[in-house]
Design an enzyme around this catalytic site. Structure first.
Site, PDB file in Angstrom:
ATOM      1  N   ALA A 128       1.219  -1.311  -0.056  1.00  0.00           N
ATOM      2  CA  ALA A 128       0.464  -0.454   0.228  1.00  0.00           C
ATOM      3  C   ALA A 128       0.747   1.393  -0.042  1.00  0.00           C
ATOM      4  O   ALA A 128      -0.002   2.089   0.080  1.00  0.00           O
ATOM      5  CB  ALA A 128      -0.933  -0.187   1.555  1.00  0.00           C
ATOM      6  N   ASN A 129       1.828   0.904   0.215  1.00  0.00           N
ATOM      7  CA  ASN A 129       2.345   2.068   0.153  1.00  0.00           C
ATOM      8  C   ASN A 129       3.227   2.779  -1.092  1.00  0.00           C
ATOM      9  O   ASN A 129       3.735   4.099  -1.242  1.00  0.00           O
ATOM     10  CB  ASN A 129       4.690   2.171   0.677  1.00  0.00           C
ATOM     11  CG  ASN A 129       5.037   0.958   0.086  1.00  0.00           C
ATOM     12  OD1 ASN A 129       4.922   0.233  -0.428  1.00  0.00           O
ATOM     13  ND2 ASN A 129       6.248   1.497  -0.862  1.00  0.00           N
ATOM     14  N   GLY A 131       2.177   3.100  -5.704  1.00  0.00           N
ATOM     15  CA  GLY A 131       1.177   2.699  -6.758  1.00  0.00           C
ATOM     16  C   GLY A 131      -0.182   2.674  -6.697  1.00  0.00           C
ATOM     17  O   GLY A 131      -0.818   3.348  -6.536  1.00  0.00           O
ATOM     18  N   ILE A 132      -0.653   1.660  -7.625  1.00  0.00           N
ATOM     19  CA  ILE A 132      -2.564   1.220  -7.124  1.00  0.00           C
ATOM     20  C   ILE A 132      -2.846   0.881  -5.571  1.00  0.00           C
ATOM     21  O   ILE A 132      -3.557   1.793  -5.250  1.00  0.00           O
ATOM     22  CB  ILE A 132      -2.250   0.016  -7.899  1.00  0.00           C
ATOM     23  CG1 ILE A 132      -2.168   0.601  -9.747  1.00  0.00           C
ATOM     24  CG2 ILE A 132      -4.016  -0.177  -8.678  1.00  0.00           C
ATOM     25  CD1 ILE A 132      -2.326  -0.522 -10.325  1.00  0.00           C
ATOM     26  N   GLY A 133      -1.915   0.294  -5.087  1.00  0.00           N
ATOM     27  CA  GLY A 133      -2.261   0.328  -3.536  1.00  0.00           C
ATOM     28  C   GLY A 133      -2.332   1.494  -2.600  1.00  0.00           C
ATOM     29  O   GLY A 133      -3.477   1.819  -1.552  1.00  0.00           O
ATOM     30  N   SER A 256      -4.646  -9.586 -13.295  1.00  0.00           N
ATOM     31  CA  SER A 256      -4.442  -9.030 -15.099  1.00  0.00           C
ATOM     32  C   SER A 256      -4.452  -9.786 -16.083  1.00  0.00           C
ATOM     33  O   SER A 256      -4.857 -11.310 -15.839  1.00  0.00           O
ATOM     34  CB  SER A 256      -3.090  -8.635 -14.855  1.00  0.00           C
ATOM     35  OG  SER A 256      -2.439  -8.262 -15.897  1.00  0.00           O
ATOM     36  N   TYR A 288       5.205 -13.907 -14.790  1.00  0.00           N
ATOM     37  CA  TYR A 288       4.575 -13.029 -13.961  1.00  0.00           C
ATOM     38  C   TYR A 288       3.140 -13.582 -14.975  1.00  0.00           C
ATOM     39  O   TYR A 288       2.439 -14.169 -14.038  1.00  0.00           O
ATOM     40  CB  TYR A 288       5.070 -11.772 -14.942  1.00  0.00           C
ATOM     41  CG  TYR A 288       3.632 -10.742 -14.985  1.00  0.00           C
ATOM     42  CD1 TYR A 288       3.821  -9.819 -13.264  1.00  0.00           C
ATOM     43  CD2 TYR A 288       2.311 -10.892 -15.525  1.00  0.00           C
ATOM     44  CE1 TYR A 288       2.568  -8.857 -12.844  1.00  0.00           C
ATOM     45  CE2 TYR A 288       1.429  -8.823 -14.980  1.00  0.00           C
ATOM     46  CZ  TYR A 288       2.377  -8.651 -14.052  1.00  0.00           C
ATOM     47  OH  TYR A 288       0.595  -7.706 -13.383  1.00  0.00           O
TER      48      TYR A 288
END
Length: 419
Positions: A128-129, A131-133, A256, A288
């Site tokens: 959460a630190n 980008g999207i998070g 994704s 990935y």
């Protein structure tokens, strides 16, 4: 001559009509010309309901002089007789799987949450630190939700929290950064134990952290890093957090569209394919893709295992090549992401499907669905394979036990209908 409608919106009421709400949240319509009321919309013929609590900062009161219900907006210092939830009323479903798409690729997380009050709810977000998070956490915090930041770099998480605090001072009081290293299953155990001591309930668990384009490496548990970070550690964490989940809690698994290019099948899936034992058998892009297919298969099997407990599970695609630090591991990927940046979603737009799946009232009672642009979508053929999902589950359990020990899941193994 063609008769044109009086409004561009079929939901707009005709002159003389008013929309009201009963105590239980049912919407009804009053005709001031005829002095009649009815349950169905005078234009669409549909019934509506308002769901959930009042928006953040609102209070329902009774006017002592008139006895009428008042709604007070404490943040903007205004009062109205109109229930503010009417702006977000939804049509009653004829079937649980029916819901109108309200958002699309251009919607932002804050747009999805507009008017929502998430006070007294708690969400846990991995990674959460940044980008999207980070945008997901920021958006939830702005609407009163408590957020647990599960991050490998606690200092970076605390700096992210400080950024949010500068925007909304009370937000910092509602979040906490805890250390979580997804390359270590022991760290997953420690993190889960700390969360279980500090918190009683988790309303949403958002499995957001991930890696992309890593050169071949192994974790301390002996597994290929992309597979463990993107799937195995999240798999283990979710099961360990089960005691904190209740009816209505949601598990959100960030996958994704890359899952469509995976090469896992029922015939090929095995530990050595999921976690190659040498660089010669490894290709970062396929690792990935396979991990993203594992995300959906895990969500599918988890939804099936936990359906009787009222816990919803959703997987989703946040957006194509969004401008995050996901591509930080190789200069070519960084260059490619930079080139396409003007044509991709913003971080706020990419976070919209996360918060939609975590909070949207129209998803109550649903589970096992895959979303893209806040819309339900079909997955690949392999992602629909029940046998493949079950086989991945069993392999994942064995891999965790091989690393942690036979008692890795403790008393959870005694609860047959969730395991």
């Amino acid at each position: 001559m063609m008769n044109l409608p009086e409004s561009d919106s079929e939901d707009e009421l005709p002159p003389g009509w008013e929309e009201r709400v009963t105590g239980d949240g049912s919407v009804y319509y009053a005709n001031h010309l005829t002095k009649n009321t009815q349950w169905t919309h005078p234009r669409t013929g549909k019934k509506k309901v308002v769901l959930g609590d009042l928006p953040y900062g609102w209070e329902r009161c009774i006017d002592k002089s008139t006895g009428k219900v008042l709604y007070i907006d404490h943040e903007n210092h205004r009062t109205t007789y109109t229930d503010p939830r009417l702006a977000f009323a939804v049509e009653e479903k004829e079937h649980i799987n029916d819901f109108r798409q309200r958002f699309d690729a251009s919607s932002t997380a804050l747009h999805v949450l507009h008017g929502r009050d998430l006070t007294n709810t708690t969400a846990l977000i991995t990674g959460a630190n940044t980008g999207i998070g980070f945008e997901t956490a920021r958006s939830l915090l702005k609407h009163g939700c408590k957020v647990i930041f599960g991050c490998r770099n606690v200092r970076a998480a605390e700096e992210a929290i400080e950024k949010i605090r500068q925007e909304k001072s009370t937000a910092a009081e509602n979040c906490e950064a805890l250390h979580l290293d997804l390359t270590s299953l022991k760290s997953v155990v420690t993190f889960a134990n700390v969360v279980k001591v500090k918190y009683k309930v988790l309303n949403a668990v958002i499995l957001n952290a991930g890696v992309f384009g890593l050169p071949y490496s192994k974790t301390e548990d002996g597994y290929e890093t992309t597979f463990q970070v993107n799937h195995l550690s999240h798999f283990y964490l979710t099961l360990l957090l089960y005691p904190l989940l209740k009816t209505g809690s949601r598990i959100i698994v960030i996958s994704s569209e890359s899952h469509r290019f995976a090469n896992l099948t029922l015939d090929t899936i095995c530990p050595s394919i999921l976690s190659p034992d040498s660089p010669a058998k490894y290709w970062d892009m396929m690792a990935y893709n396979n991990s993203k297919l594992c995300n959906i298969l895990f969500a599918k099997q988890l939804a099936k295992n936990w359906q009787s407990h009222g816990i919803s599970v959703f997987s989703l695609h946040p957006g194509n090549m969004v401008s995050t630090n996901l591509a930080r591991n190789w200069w070519l990927y960084r260059l490619l992401f930079a080139v396409v940046r003007p044509f991709t979603k913003s971080l706020q737009q990419a976070a919209s499907t996360n918060v939609f799946c975590a909070t949207a009232s129209e998803l109550n009672g649903l589970s096992g669905l895959y979303f893209n642009n806040c819309c339900r979508c079909e997955t690949s053929k392999e992602a629909k394979n029940d046998e493949l999902a079950k086989k991945l589950w069993d392999i994942s359990v064995d891999m965790v036990k091989n690393a942690i020990g036979p008692n890795a899941f403790g008393e959870l193994t005694l609860i047959e209908d969730i395991f």
